[in-house]
Design a protein around this motif. Structure first.
Motif, PDB file in Angstrom:
ATOM      1  N   ASP A 171     -14.806  -0.142  15.195  1.00 24.77           N
ATOM      2  CA  ASP A 171     -16.479  -0.576  14.825  1.00 24.77           C
ATOM      3  C   ASP A 171     -17.240  -1.176  13.833  1.00 24.77           C
ATOM      4  O   ASP A 171     -15.750  -1.752  11.932  1.00 24.77           O
ATOM      5  CB  ASP A 171     -17.126   1.088  15.275  1.00 24.77           C
ATOM      6  N   ASP A 172     -18.080  -1.025  13.543  1.00 22.19           N
ATOM      7  CA  ASP A 172     -18.396  -2.478  12.074  1.00 22.19           C
ATOM      8  C   ASP A 172     -18.527  -1.397  10.897  1.00 22.19           C
ATOM      9  O   ASP A 172     -18.143  -2.102   9.770  1.00 22.19           O
ATOM     10  CB  ASP A 172     -19.812  -2.269  11.921  1.00 22.19           C
ATOM     11  N   ALA A 173     -17.883  -0.474  11.202  1.00 20.07           N
ATOM     12  CA  ALA A 173     -18.392   0.769   9.836  1.00 20.07           C
ATOM     13  C   ALA A 173     -17.288   0.173   9.471  1.00 20.07           C
ATOM     14  O   ALA A 173     -16.510   0.517   8.043  1.00 20.07           O
ATOM     15  CB  ALA A 173     -18.748   2.258  10.278  1.00 20.07           C
ATOM     16  N   GLY A 174     -15.883   0.682  10.360  1.00 21.78           N
ATOM     17  CA  GLY A 174     -14.725   0.772   9.651  1.00 21.78           C
ATOM     18  C   GLY A 174     -14.098  -0.238   9.755  1.00 21.78           C
ATOM     19  O   GLY A 174     -13.417  -0.786   8.750  1.00 21.78           O
ATOM     20  N   GLU A 175     -14.999  -2.147  10.084  1.00 20.55           N
ATOM     21  CA  GLU A 175     -15.396  -2.784   9.244  1.00 20.55           C
ATOM     22  C   GLU A 175     -14.761  -2.979   7.736  1.00 20.55           C
ATOM     23  O   GLU A 175     -14.525  -3.315   7.142  1.00 20.55           O
ATOM     24  CB  GLU A 175     -15.100  -4.074  10.023  1.00 20.55           C
ATOM     25  N   GLU A 176     -15.988  -2.372   7.348  1.00 21.12           N
ATOM     26  CA  GLU A 176     -16.491  -2.711   6.417  1.00 21.12           C
ATOM     27  C   GLU A 176     -15.612  -2.162   5.487  1.00 21.12           C
ATOM     28  O   GLU A 176     -15.691  -2.521   4.667  1.00 21.12           O
ATOM     29  CB  GLU A 176     -18.106  -1.891   6.456  1.00 21.12           C
ATOM     30  N   ARG A 177     -15.046  -1.243   6.312  1.00 23.14           N
ATOM     31  CA  ARG A 177     -14.526   0.078   5.458  1.00 23.14           C
ATOM     32  C   ARG A 177     -13.125  -0.793   4.594  1.00 23.14           C
ATOM     33  O   ARG A 177     -12.429  -0.571   3.393  1.00 23.14           O
ATOM     34  CB  ARG A 177     -13.933   1.544   5.838  1.00 23.14           C
ATOM     35  N   LEU A 178     -12.053  -1.157   6.058  1.00 30.32           N
ATOM     36  CA  LEU A 178     -10.945  -1.805   5.440  1.00 30.32           C
ATOM     37  C   LEU A 178     -11.696  -3.439   5.063  1.00 30.32           C
ATOM     38  O   LEU A 178     -10.414  -2.782   3.715  1.00 30.32           O
ATOM     39  CB  LEU A 178     -10.724  -2.870   6.942  1.00 30.32           C
ATOM     40  N   TRP A 179     -12.566  -3.564   4.715  1.00 31.42           N
ATOM     41  CA  TRP A 179     -12.733  -5.159   3.455  1.00 31.42           C
ATOM     42  C   TRP A 179     -13.023  -4.757   2.268  1.00 31.42           C
ATOM     43  O   TRP A 179     -12.624  -4.634   1.245  1.00 31.42           O
ATOM     44  CB  TRP A 179     -13.905  -6.364   4.326  1.00 31.42           C
ATOM     45  N   ARG A 180     -14.211  -3.447   2.272  1.00 30.76           N
ATOM     46  CA  ARG A 180     -13.802  -2.417   1.075  1.00 30.76           C
ATOM     47  C   ARG A 180     -12.523  -2.546   0.588  1.00 30.76           C
ATOM     48  O   ARG A 180     -11.926  -2.777  -0.388  1.00 30.76           O
ATOM     49  CB  ARG A 180     -14.483  -1.175   1.343  1.00 30.76           C
ATOM     50  N   ALA A 181     -11.309  -1.886   1.195  1.00 35.91           N
ATOM     51  CA  ALA A 181     -10.456  -1.301   0.666  1.00 35.91           C
ATOM     52  C   ALA A 181      -9.637  -3.168   0.290  1.00 35.91           C
ATOM     53  O   ALA A 181      -8.624  -2.860  -0.182  1.00 35.91           O
ATOM     54  CB  ALA A 181      -9.167  -0.982   1.906  1.00 35.91           C
ATOM     55  N   VAL A 182      -9.345  -3.437   1.203  1.00 36.13           N
ATOM     56  CA  VAL A 182      -9.212  -5.514   0.795  1.00 36.13           C
ATOM     57  C   VAL A 182      -8.880  -5.453  -0.179  1.00 36.13           C
ATOM     58  O   VAL A 182      -8.438  -6.191  -1.039  1.00 36.13           O
ATOM     59  CB  VAL A 182      -8.960  -6.213   2.115  1.00 36.13           C
ATOM     60  N   ARG A 183     -10.721  -5.437  -0.121  1.00 39.49           N
ATOM     61  CA  ARG A 183     -10.508  -6.428  -1.891  1.00 39.49           C
ATOM     62  C   ARG A 183      -9.900  -5.729  -3.154  1.00 39.49           C
ATOM     63  O   ARG A 183      -9.836  -6.046  -3.486  1.00 39.49           O
ATOM     64  CB  ARG A 183     -12.083  -6.530  -1.930  1.00 39.49           C
ATOM     65  N   ILE A 184      -9.712  -3.844  -2.814  1.00 34.29           N
ATOM     66  CA  ILE A 184     -10.185  -3.485  -4.039  1.00 34.29           C
ATOM     67  C   ILE A 184      -8.175  -3.821  -4.229  1.00 34.29           C
ATOM     68  O   ILE A 184      -7.877  -4.375  -5.472  1.00 34.29           O
ATOM     69  CB  ILE A 184      -9.869  -1.876  -3.914  1.00 34.29           C
ATOM     70  N   PHE A 185      -8.078  -3.148  -2.983  1.00 38.01           N
ATOM     71  CA  PHE A 185      -5.972  -3.611  -3.232  1.00 38.01           C
ATOM     72  C   PHE A 185      -5.439  -5.542  -3.592  1.00 38.01           C
ATOM     73  O   PHE A 185      -5.048  -5.319  -4.171  1.00 38.01           O
ATOM     74  CB  PHE A 185      -5.169  -3.927  -1.530  1.00 38.01           C
ATOM     75  N   GLU A 186      -6.942  -6.228  -3.334  1.00 37.40           N
ATOM     76  CA  GLU A 186      -6.459  -7.995  -4.030  1.00 37.40           C
ATOM     77  C   GLU A 186      -6.342  -7.876  -4.832  1.00 37.40           C
ATOM     78  O   GLU A 186      -5.382  -8.824  -5.700  1.00 37.40           O
ATOM     79  CB  GLU A 186      -7.562  -8.722  -3.836  1.00 37.40           C
ATOM     80  N   ARG A 187      -7.534  -7.031  -5.945  1.00 34.09           N
ATOM     81  CA  ARG A 187      -6.865  -6.998  -7.772  1.00 34.09           C
ATOM     82  C   ARG A 187      -5.668  -6.290  -7.630  1.00 34.09           C
ATOM     83  O   ARG A 187      -5.554  -6.276  -9.072  1.00 34.09           O
ATOM     84  CB  ARG A 187      -7.610  -6.335  -8.685  1.00 34.09           C
ATOM     85  N   MET A 188      -4.952  -5.529  -7.169  1.00 34.92           N
ATOM     86  CA  MET A 188      -3.727  -5.338  -7.285  1.00 34.92           C
ATOM     87  C   MET A 188      -2.220  -5.972  -7.189  1.00 34.92           C
ATOM     88  O   MET A 188      -1.245  -5.024  -7.405  1.00 34.92           O
ATOM     89  CB  MET A 188      -3.715  -3.462  -6.712  1.00 34.92           C
ATOM     90  N   HIS A 189      -2.942  -6.754  -6.889  1.00 35.24           N
ATOM     91  CA  HIS A 189      -1.620  -7.597  -5.998  1.00 35.24           C
ATOM     92  C   HIS A 189      -0.585  -7.280  -5.763  1.00 35.24           C
ATOM     93  O   HIS A 189       0.635  -7.213  -5.835  1.00 35.24           O
ATOM     94  CB  HIS A 189      -0.776  -8.600  -7.236  1.00 35.24           C
ATOM     95  N   PRO A 190      -0.591  -6.230  -4.175  1.00 32.42           N
ATOM     96  CA  PRO A 190       0.023  -6.451  -3.891  1.00 32.42           C
ATOM     97  C   PRO A 190       1.377  -7.900  -2.676  1.00 32.42           C
ATOM     98  O   PRO A 190       0.447  -8.606  -3.196  1.00 32.42           O
ATOM     99  CB  PRO A 190       0.236  -5.696  -2.425  1.00 32.42           C
ATOM    100  N   ALA A 191       2.459  -7.304  -3.140  1.00 29.91           N
ATOM    101  CA  ALA A 191       3.292  -9.061  -2.055  1.00 29.91           C
ATOM    102  C   ALA A 191       2.666  -9.087  -1.207  1.00 29.91           C
ATOM    103  O   ALA A 191       3.152 -10.055  -0.586  1.00 29.91           O
ATOM    104  CB  ALA A 191       5.207  -7.824  -2.661  1.00 29.91           C
ATOM    105  N   PHE A 192       2.323  -8.395  -0.023  1.00 32.94           N
ATOM    106  CA  PHE A 192       1.844  -8.689   1.150  1.00 32.94           C
ATOM    107  C   PHE A 192       1.481  -7.459   1.441  1.00 32.94           C
ATOM    108  O   PHE A 192       1.508  -6.135   1.423  1.00 32.94           O
ATOM    109  CB  PHE A 192       2.822  -9.124   2.271  1.00 32.94           C
ATOM    110  N   VAL A 193      -0.114  -7.838   2.724  1.00 35.25           N
ATOM    111  CA  VAL A 193      -0.144  -6.937   3.523  1.00 35.25           C
ATOM    112  C   VAL A 193       0.113  -6.987   4.849  1.00 35.25           C
ATOM    113  O   VAL A 193       0.317  -7.901   5.620  1.00 35.25           O
ATOM    114  CB  VAL A 193      -1.320  -6.622   3.221  1.00 35.25           C
ATOM    115  N   SER A 194       0.463  -5.413   5.735  1.00 36.98           N
ATOM    116  CA  SER A 194       0.800  -6.262   7.359  1.00 36.98           C
ATOM    117  C   SER A 194      -0.790  -4.947   7.691  1.00 36.98           C
ATOM    118  O   SER A 194      -1.444  -4.331   7.191  1.00 36.98           O
ATOM    119  CB  SER A 194       1.637  -5.107   7.713  1.00 36.98           C
ATOM    120  N   MET A 195      -0.411  -5.515   9.214  1.00 36.10           N
ATOM    121  CA  MET A 195      -1.678  -5.316   9.972  1.00 36.10           C
ATOM    122  C   MET A 195      -1.084  -5.030  11.774  1.00 36.10           C
ATOM    123  O   MET A 195      -0.703  -6.249  12.191  1.00 36.10           O
ATOM    124  CB  MET A 195      -2.833  -6.588  10.048  1.00 36.10           C
ATOM    125  N   THR A 196      -1.634  -3.813  11.573  1.00 39.02           N
ATOM    126  CA  THR A 196      -0.583  -2.904  12.968  1.00 39.02           C
ATOM    127  C   THR A 196      -1.171  -3.262  13.884  1.00 39.02           C
ATOM    128  O   THR A 196      -2.669  -3.912  14.540  1.00 39.02           O
ATOM    129  CB  THR A 196      -0.686  -1.233  12.929  1.00 39.02           C
TER     130      THR A 196
END
Ligand SMILES: Cc1cc2nc3c(=O)[nH]c(=O)nc-3n(C[C@H](O)[C@H](O)[C@H](O)COP(=O)(O)OP(=O)(O)OC[C@H]3O[C@@H](n4cnc5c(N)ncnc54)[C@H](O)[C@@H]3O)c2cc1C
Length: 310
Positions: A32-57
């Motif tokens: 849902d929208d709340a979940g999507e917001e949470r995902l994108w918050r996490a994505v933006r934080i992880f972006e600054r940590m430079h993971p080698a890759f991310v995966s989506m189940t």
């Protein structure tokens, strides 16, 4: 069908990284929208940590087919991250599987984690393939390989897959998936590092060439005793006694677990595991984030990575 626009997971693991080993993060498609917001918050934080890759189940029973491809595509277009799309064979004919792979390609995704998936309804139940589908992940690896220039990974199981009669046959099937064209595997989350090391030894002994391919350990920083117990049960495994004791002591005697204390133990344990895995030469670490950045960030920080944890 596809055009390779992405670098591969293997290339990305070889690129310079910011910590003792590269790391990656697993997300799931929000409902849902709340979940999507949470995902994108996490994505933006992880972006600054430079993971080698991310995966989506890919949702159980193929339930998130559109969402997985769409959000994985968004990650490719709108972030600096390298996304890997999970794909399962559940409830899909070969024609549908081709279409999903086509949807990934159209989104610019060329890294795919090829999985069989669990029986819908009861993950530990009897597996029955779609009448026009595939039986095992190995066939999916081959199918994806015929559809374009994809970089394919597969699942591996340090404790053995729950349906496998023994560790030896399960290892042989992992080796077959690698021989079929997979470049690496990511393990199911586990808590006994020795199980991971023994899996690695078995693969090397079975086939030294395939044994040279990365087996990426899956780590979950535990933040709730009730949910980790549920997750472990659904995967047909169990919490080791020592861990259950440590977490139960932190959770306390009441009906409501002490989440802060459990989380502290969870982060300690994930850090201890990661330290040992690094010392034992693990190629990288794959964190099951549950779409939250903080717990993984804290583990990375304790491993000496210069990351900002919100
Ligand atoms: C890192 C990771 C990510 C995952 N992501 C998802 C996800 O996004 N969505 C989802 O629904 N599930 C996901 N799963 C769960 C996974 O789909 C299930 O564990 C599933 O039951 C097994 O998938 P597999 O690809 O390992 O299957 P397979 O490799 O096909 O193995 C399944 C069973 O069959 C046996 N086997 C394999 N090949 C043969 C053969 N040729 N002959 C006889 N037996 C054989 C194996 O030993 C094993 O017991 C993930 C698991 C992991 C570890």
């Amino acid at each position: 069908m596809s055009q390779t626009v992405q670098t591969s997971v293997i290339e990305s693991l070889k690129a310079p990284h910011h910590g003792p080993v590269p790391f990656s993060v697993e997300f799931f498609p929000p409902r849902d929208d709340a979940g999507e917001e949470r995902l994108w918050r996490a994505v933006r934080i992880f972006e600054r940590m430079h993971p080698a890759f991310v995966s989506m189940t890919y949702g159980a029973g193929g339930s998130t087919r559109e969402r997985t491809a769409r959000i994985t595509g968004q990650l490719a277009r709108e972030t600096t991250l390298l996304p890997v799309g999970h794909l399962t064979a559940v409830n899909h004919s070969v024609a549908e599987l081709r279409a999903v792979v086509g949807a990934f390609a159209a989104e610019g995704i060329s890294n795919i984690l090829a999985l069989r998936g669990d029986p819908p309804g009861d993950p530990l139940g009897q597996w029955t393939r779609h009448p026009e589908g595939v039986e095992y992940a190995e066939e999916l690896v081959r199918l994806v390989g015929t559809l374009g220039d994809f970089h394919v990974g597969v699942a591996s199981f340090p404790e053995g897959h729950h349906s496998a009669p023994d560790l030896e046959s399960d290892t042989a099937h992992l080796v077959s998936k690698l021989r079929a064209g997979a470049d690496y595997s990511i393990t199911q989350m586990f808590f006994e590092v020795d199980d991971y090391l023994r899996l690695r030894d078995r693969v090397v002994a079975a086939d030294p060439e395939q044994g040279a391919k990365p087996i990426i350990p899956g780590i979950m920083p535990i933040t709730s005793l009730a949910s980790v117990r549920r997750m472990v049960e659904l995967s047909g495994s169990q919490l080791p006694g020592w861990l259950d004791e440590r977490l139960s002591a932190a959770a306390g005697p009441g009906e409501q677990e002490d989440r802060d204390a459990v989380r502290e133990v969870g982060i300690d344990v994930a850090t201890e595991m990661a330290q040992r895995l690094i010392a034992e030469g693990a190629p990288s670490l794959h964190f099951c984030s549950l779409n939250f950045a903080r717990a993984t960030g804290e583990v990375l920080q304790r491993l000496g990575m210069d990351v900002l944890v919100p």
